[in-house]
Scaffold this active site. Structure first.
Site, PDB file in Angstrom:
ATOM      1  N   VAL A   1     -59.054 -32.155   1.031  1.00 49.66           N
ATOM      2  CA  VAL A   1     -58.964 -30.931   1.818  1.00 49.66           C
ATOM      3  C   VAL A   1     -60.354 -30.451   2.197  1.00 49.66           C
ATOM      4  O   VAL A   1     -61.159 -30.115   1.320  1.00 49.66           O
ATOM      5  CB  VAL A   1     -58.224 -29.824   1.028  1.00 49.66           C
ATOM      6  N   GLU A   2     -60.634 -30.464   3.480  1.00 50.17           N
ATOM      7  CA  GLU A   2     -61.919 -29.935   3.983  1.00 50.17           C
ATOM      8  C   GLU A   2     -61.597 -28.729   4.840  1.00 50.17           C
ATOM      9  O   GLU A   2     -61.050 -28.847   5.935  1.00 50.17           O
ATOM     10  CB  GLU A   2     -62.663 -31.016   4.782  1.00 50.17           C
TER      11      GLU A   2
END
Length: 506
Positions: A251-252
């Site tokens: 998750v960015e």
């Protein structure tokens, strides 16, 4: 037709595709013209795409590192040869200036080259020490592909950002199913179509298009990992959906990156970097500079230089414009609110102001003396707005820079203390005497902490992110002392303990 929350249009029923699939259009945010029409893929289509990718991934993994590198090199050459064609599509769907799109693709090509040519070094089988107890064994470690990786991409850098997952996942031996942003579906389809030209045998890299429901279907489709880039709020929803099937996620999310200006900094360079970090891509950059903390003795001069440089920037849709439009219409309201509330609470606009928001464009805004709890400081603005606040010293600057839930990137300008200050920032990446430079170094991992997400793309870490480690031991000969058997005898473990005390107890 019915409008969506993102300002796109869905075509329903008889006006859809020949097979009755709903469609939607991508729109040039500069002109409102339709760029392309794309299907809204539902759960059945997404699941079928993933099922088809499964044997394709097995075939791709079976090619080995050298053959995959050869195919990825051919793709890289194709991208270079058609760079301007691809850049024009990026411009049409995002509105960004042509040179910005070209720069994005230059980085795509560089990262693709690095991933293809370093995958075997990073992931290939290698021997590791066995230690004292297992001296009669050979131990090896290698990183095997996961199988099928789902990638959910953003619209602000619609080629470069998802390729940070796609290129590395492919180099590691995985198949990829990519769900591009509903604002830039054509970019995703162009990438997949160009890859199919050099890998025509199997659907190794495919695309599904649509809205949030399509992304949710990808999360539930049985992929072996999901790599997501987008807002923190959407990232939480992706994680919750993936948790239903224990699908691992990378998750960015967003950032509220700070730049610190020390008293010995090159102020002209710092002002130039702050302007680029804050205003490039119309401020629609997750690692863009949204806050600047400058020490009091040099604050006036820094602001003076920044104002002079910012005054000449102009947004527009023409080829020579410095900034493009705000790609996502809903973001305009966020930018307007941040500027308005900052000014209402006593901040000053030294460049631009309330009237700078002229949808779909926002002129550069530089705010000073903004309260630290104002939305312009505390929340992600994602527009060409930068806050410059004075601090008594760099220690206060570090405290303020770290005073947020985000932890993506950062920057420091200091001749004597740059590296020291960088280590004190709670951020995944820091540039010293520059901004955003870490993005363009393929060997460096990219990712954040806290509300900015977790996991890494790019570099060695980015390759390993899309693999599973497999450890193997192989016995070469019988050991003199063999404790792992019920026939070991009463003295075996005592002898081992004595040996360990002699070897490690001093």
């Amino acid at each position: 037709m019915s409008p969506t929350a993102q300002g796109r249009t869905v075509i329903r029923g008889d006006t859809a595709d020949e097979d009755g699939t709903d469609t939607f259009v991508s729109i040039d945010p500069r002109t409102g013209e339709v760029v392309g029409t794309h299907p809204v893929h539902g759960p059945a289509k997404v699941a079928a795409t993933v099922r088809a990718a499964r044997p394709a991934g097995a075939w791709w993994a079976g090619l080995g590192f050298a053959e995959r590198a050869r195919r990825l090199t051919a793709w890289r050459r194709l991208l270079v040869g058609r760079l301007d064609e691809f850049a024009a599509l990026i411009c049409a769907e995002t509105g960004k200036p042509l040179d910005d799109a070209r720069l994005e693709l230059v980085m795509v090509v560089d990262h693709l080259h690095w991933a293809a040519h370093n995958a075997e070094r990073v992931l290939g089988r290698r021997r590791v020490p066995t230690g004292l107890l297992m001296y009669n064994h050979v131990a090896t470690l290698e990183y095997l592909p996961l199988g099928v990786v789902g990638v959910i991409g953003p619209w602000n850098y619609p080629a470069f950002t998802p390729m940070g997952s796609i290129a590395y996942a492919l180099a590691a031996g995985n198949a990829v199913v990519f769900k591009p942003s509903e604002l830039t579906p054509g970019v995703g389809e162009w990438l997949a179509a160009s890859f199919a030209e050099v890998v025509p045998e199997h659907p190794v890299f495919t695309v599904v298009t649509g809205f949030g429901d399509t992304g949710a279907a990808l999360c539930r489709s049985g992929v072996d990992k999901v790599a997501f880039t987008g807002s923190t709020a959407t990232g939480r929803r992706v994680m919750a959906t993936c948790a239903e099937t224990l699908t691992p996620v990378l998750v960015e999310c967003g950032g509220k990156d700070a730049l610190i200006v020390d008293g010995d900094a090159d102020l002209d360079a710092a002002a130039d970097a702050a302007l680029w970090g804050a205003m490039s891509n119309a401020g629609q950059t997750c690692v863009g500079v949204e806050r600047v903390y400058v020490v009091e003795p040099v604050a006036d001069r820094f602001v003076e230089l920044l104002v002079a440089k910012a005054a000449g920037l102009r947004p527009g849709g023409e080829p020579g414009a410095d900034l493009g439009p705000i790609t996502m219409p809903a973001q305009v309201d966020v930018i307007r609110r941040h500027v308005r509330e900052a000014l209402d609470r006593g901040a000053r606009a030294v460049v631009g102001g309330r009237d700078s928001v002229r949808p779909p464009y926002v002129e550069p805004v530089v705010l000073v003396d903004v309260p630290e709890d104002a939305p312009a400081v505390a929340e992600e603005t994602f527009g060409p707005v930068v806050v410059v606040n004075r601090v008594s010293d760099v220690d206060e600057a570090v405290r303020r820079a770290n005073g947020t839930g985000y932890g993506l990137g950062g920057a420091v300008f200091s001749r004597a203390r740059g590296a020291e200050l960088a280590r004190r920032l709670r951020a995944g990446m820091v540039a010293v005497n520059s901004v955003l430079s870490f993005v363009a170094v393929p060997a460096l991992p990219f990712g954040g902490v806290g509300d900015s997400g977790f996991g890494r793309i790019h570099g060695d870490d980015g390759l390993r992110e899309f693999t599973r480690a497999q450890a193997v031991t192989r016995r070469r000969f019988a050991a003199l002392l063999h404790p792992m058997t019920f026939d070991r005898g009463s003295r075996t473990v005592r002898r081992l303990v004595r040996l360990i005390r002699l070897r490690y107890g001093r």
